[in-house]
Design a protein around this motif. Sequence first.
Motif, PDB file in Angstrom:
ATOM      1  N   ASN A   1       0.833  -1.183  -0.094  1.00  0.00           N
ATOM      2  CA  ASN A   1      -0.180   0.089  -0.045  1.00  0.00           C
ATOM      3  C   ASN A   1       0.910   1.226  -0.053  1.00  0.00           C
ATOM      4  O   ASN A   1       1.819   1.424   0.928  1.00  0.00           O
ATOM      5  N   THR A   2       0.616   2.124  -1.171  1.00  0.00           N
ATOM      6  CA  THR A   2       1.801   3.283  -1.238  1.00  0.00           C
ATOM      7  C   THR A   2       1.287   4.311  -0.080  1.00  0.00           C
ATOM      8  O   THR A   2       2.152   5.434   0.177  1.00  0.00           O
ATOM      9  N   ALA A   3       0.157   4.118   0.571  1.00  0.00           N
ATOM     10  CA  ALA A   3       0.036   5.087   1.713  1.00  0.00           C
ATOM     11  C   ALA A   3       0.757   4.851   2.937  1.00  0.00           C
ATOM     12  O   ALA A   3       1.252   5.704   3.558  1.00  0.00           O
ATOM     13  N   ASN A   4       1.204   3.461   3.315  1.00  0.00           N
ATOM     14  CA  ASN A   4       1.700   3.324   4.496  1.00  0.00           C
ATOM     15  C   ASN A   4       2.734   2.175   4.494  1.00  0.00           C
ATOM     16  O   ASN A   4       3.340   1.850   5.669  1.00  0.00           O
ATOM     17  N   GLY A   5       2.795   1.444   3.445  1.00  0.00           N
ATOM     18  CA  GLY A   5       3.859   0.424   3.208  1.00  0.00           C
ATOM     19  C   GLY A   5       3.407  -0.957   3.632  1.00  0.00           C
ATOM     20  O   GLY A   5       4.201  -1.883   3.563  1.00  0.00           O
ATOM     21  N   ASP A   6       1.969  -1.008   3.991  1.00  0.00           N
ATOM     22  CA  ASP A   6       1.488  -2.220   4.331  1.00  0.00           C
ATOM     23  C   ASP A   6       1.320  -3.242   3.202  1.00  0.00           C
ATOM     24  O   ASP A   6       1.247  -3.164   2.065  1.00  0.00           O
ATOM     25  N   PRO A   7       2.276  -4.501   3.484  1.00  0.00           N
ATOM     26  CA  PRO A   7       2.248  -5.392   2.308  1.00  0.00           C
ATOM     27  C   PRO A   7       0.960  -6.145   1.826  1.00  0.00           C
ATOM     28  O   PRO A   7      -0.084  -6.032   2.571  1.00  0.00           O
ATOM     29  N   SER A   8       0.888  -6.195   0.476  1.00  0.00           N
ATOM     30  CA  SER A   8      -0.558  -6.753  -0.031  1.00  0.00           C
ATOM     31  C   SER A   8      -0.426  -8.055  -0.193  1.00  0.00           C
ATOM     32  O   SER A   8      -1.443  -8.521  -1.090  1.00  0.00           O
ATOM     33  N   THR A   9       0.368  -8.780   0.362  1.00  0.00           N
ATOM     34  CA  THR A   9       0.578 -10.330   0.113  1.00  0.00           C
ATOM     35  C   THR A   9       1.002 -10.815   1.204  1.00  0.00           C
ATOM     36  O   THR A   9       1.275 -10.189   2.168  1.00  0.00           O
ATOM     37  N   VAL A  10       1.187 -12.249   1.229  1.00  0.00           N
ATOM     38  CA  VAL A  10       1.480 -12.866   2.476  1.00  0.00           C
ATOM     39  C   VAL A  10       3.130 -12.633   2.565  1.00  0.00           C
ATOM     40  O   VAL A  10       3.836 -12.493   1.559  1.00  0.00           O
ATOM     41  N   LEU A  11       3.520 -12.438   3.780  1.00  0.00           N
ATOM     42  CA  LEU A  11       4.846 -12.046   4.225  1.00  0.00           C
ATOM     43  C   LEU A  11       5.119 -12.594   5.500  1.00  0.00           C
ATOM     44  O   LEU A  11       4.585 -12.259   6.536  1.00  0.00           O
ATOM     45  N   LYS A  12       6.178 -13.598   5.485  1.00  0.00           N
ATOM     46  CA  LYS A  12       6.483 -14.430   6.783  1.00  0.00           C
ATOM     47  C   LYS A  12       7.899 -14.103   7.060  1.00  0.00           C
ATOM     48  O   LYS A  12       9.027 -14.382   6.032  1.00  0.00           O
ATOM     49  N   LEU A  13       8.438 -13.598   8.151  1.00  0.00           N
ATOM     50  CA  LEU A  13       9.661 -13.111   8.512  1.00  0.00           C
ATOM     51  C   LEU A  13      10.088 -13.831   9.688  1.00  0.00           C
ATOM     52  O   LEU A  13       9.433 -13.548  10.680  1.00  0.00           O
ATOM     53  N   ASP A  14      11.394 -14.387   9.893  1.00  0.00           N
ATOM     54  CA  ASP A  14      12.024 -14.803  10.866  1.00  0.00           C
ATOM     55  C   ASP A  14      10.863 -15.785  11.703  1.00  0.00           C
ATOM     56  O   ASP A  14      10.674 -15.833  12.807  1.00  0.00           O
TER      57      ASP A  14
END
Length: 189
Positions: A44-57
């Motif tokens: 999301n270009t307004a706040n950087g919220d990923p628009s798909t699945v993201l798994k980190l660590d």
Amino acid sequence: LFRSPQKVTLSAARAHDEVMGMETVDSIAKRHGALAAVNAGFFNTANGDPSTVLKLDGELVSDSTGSRGVLAIGPLPKQALTFDVLSAKQAIRVNGATTEIVIDGVDTTRARGRLMLYTPKYHADTDTAPNGVEIVASGSPLTVREVRVDAGHTPIPRDGVVLSFGGLELPPALAALKVGTAFTIVTHW
């Protein structure tokens, strides 16, 4: 399946090392000492919220009900890349119960009538307006420590999460989450 070169380490990084916010790819690469970097996800270009699945660590920090293409980076020492299509959804299971409370979004903007989960990877706090109920849980197992009504920007405990419901009248299943209630978060892939 693709085997990565043996002399480099592949990893994913976020803008400012949290879900919320934006940063240029050059700046992220420089901060992490990367030799090369790719802008790999939509957001999301307004706040950087990923628009798909993201798994980190090992932690899901962005979910998606729709199936999307993903790239998985395997663990060291022999990192393997896997390309697949998947969706992810999370739910709360109160210890001892057989039913689940569906989480409508992970580390994303709260919506009215929806339950969101905020993890320490999101930001220091929930960045929410006061018109909701926020349930602070920490420890292992996760245990409700505080229920905040009509208060936003709840600090996210480093060893826990915040459940945030958009609205002041909780559904019965959420209203049952009182201080001292233990629960687990389950992920459905």
